[in-house]
Design an enzyme around this catalytic site. Sequence first.
Site, short mmCIF file in Angstrom:
data_model
loop_
_atom_site.label_atom_id
_atom_site.label_comp_id
_atom_site.label_asym_id
_atom_site.label_seq_id
_atom_site.Cartn_x
_atom_site.Cartn_y
_atom_site.Cartn_z
N ALA A 66 -6.92 -6.57 0.83
CA ALA A 66 -6.80 -6.58 -0.63
C ALA A 66 -7.93 -7.42 -1.22
O ALA A 66 -8.53 -8.24 -0.54
CB ALA A 66 -5.45 -7.15 -1.04
N GLY A 112 -3.95 -5.29 3.50
CA GLY A 112 -3.59 -4.10 2.74
C GLY A 112 -4.15 -2.82 3.33
O GLY A 112 -3.58 -1.74 3.13
N GLU A 115 -1.84 -1.90 6.11
CA GLU A 115 -0.59 -1.52 5.45
C GLU A 115 -0.68 -0.11 4.85
O GLU A 115 0.27 0.67 4.92
CB GLU A 115 -0.23 -2.57 4.40
CG GLU A 115 0.26 -3.87 5.02
CD GLU A 115 -0.13 -5.13 4.26
OE1 GLU A 115 -0.08 -6.21 4.87
OE2 GLU A 115 -0.50 -5.03 3.07
N GLU A 135 -2.53 -12.13 6.73
CA GLU A 135 -2.03 -12.79 5.51
C GLU A 135 -1.53 -14.22 5.73
O GLU A 135 -1.70 -15.08 4.85
CB GLU A 135 -0.91 -11.95 4.89
CG GLU A 135 -1.39 -10.73 4.12
CD GLU A 135 -1.43 -9.46 4.97
OE1 GLU A 135 -1.44 -8.35 4.40
OE2 GLU A 135 -1.46 -9.59 6.21
#
Length: 260
Positions: A66, A112, A115, A135
């Site tokens: 992200a 992300g 994911e 993360e």
Amino acid sequence: MSYQNITLNYEDLTAILRINRPKKLNALNRDTIQELHKALLEIQDDDQVAVTILTGAGEKAFVAGADIAEFADYSVEEGEALAANGQKKLFNIVENFPKPVIAAINGFALGGGLELAMAAHFRTASTNAKMGLPETSLGVIPGYGGTQRLAQLVGKGKAMEMIMTAGMINADEAHRLGLVNHVFAPEDLLDQTQRIANKISKNSIVAITSAVEAVNAGFSYNKDGYATEIKAFGKAFGTEDFKEGTQAFLKKRKPDFPGK
């Protein structure tokens, strides 16, 4: 439709959807998530598309995570809204998309990015791919369904290890764990993934859509996978694709599914 952070191209019955922010290693930000949302709706409404390949522009990254600068100063409430909106607009849509979505992981798929790849129906990877959920090294946990889908795909113990260490695994280990289905040389990744997509597109997309729903129901806390399968199985008998498929089999010819 015009896009700034993604590209959407078509090849035969396949939509090739690329995250196109190579200078940022294709990092996900709000605008990119919104564009992916719109592109998926466009693909869903296009009767000429049977399969979607989701990949990243360039050779370095699928999605390297992200865009941290965008949310570094968020409050608790803003952080929760970020996760909820991302799930609703993109990740859950990909997972439950009525047409097959294959993630072709070229290079880094972190945070992300992994994911997003895990939300796809299955994954291929280049030999230079690296995957992980880093993360916890930033003081946060994986979002966008990362804690749930990783455990479903590789098992609870390995998911815990990957999340706790914030480490990366290579393509070979990802293949061994079942996180990716196939590993190809970087220069062959898209062509080989397209070959799989072509094989899928010869089958009944109506049936595949129902199969996706049934498989996903088995991983949902509030659905009965067996009951969903029974209902979908029965519903198939009323489709034109079923009639075409069975007649083609009985007459020893290849089916030409109408998609109805």
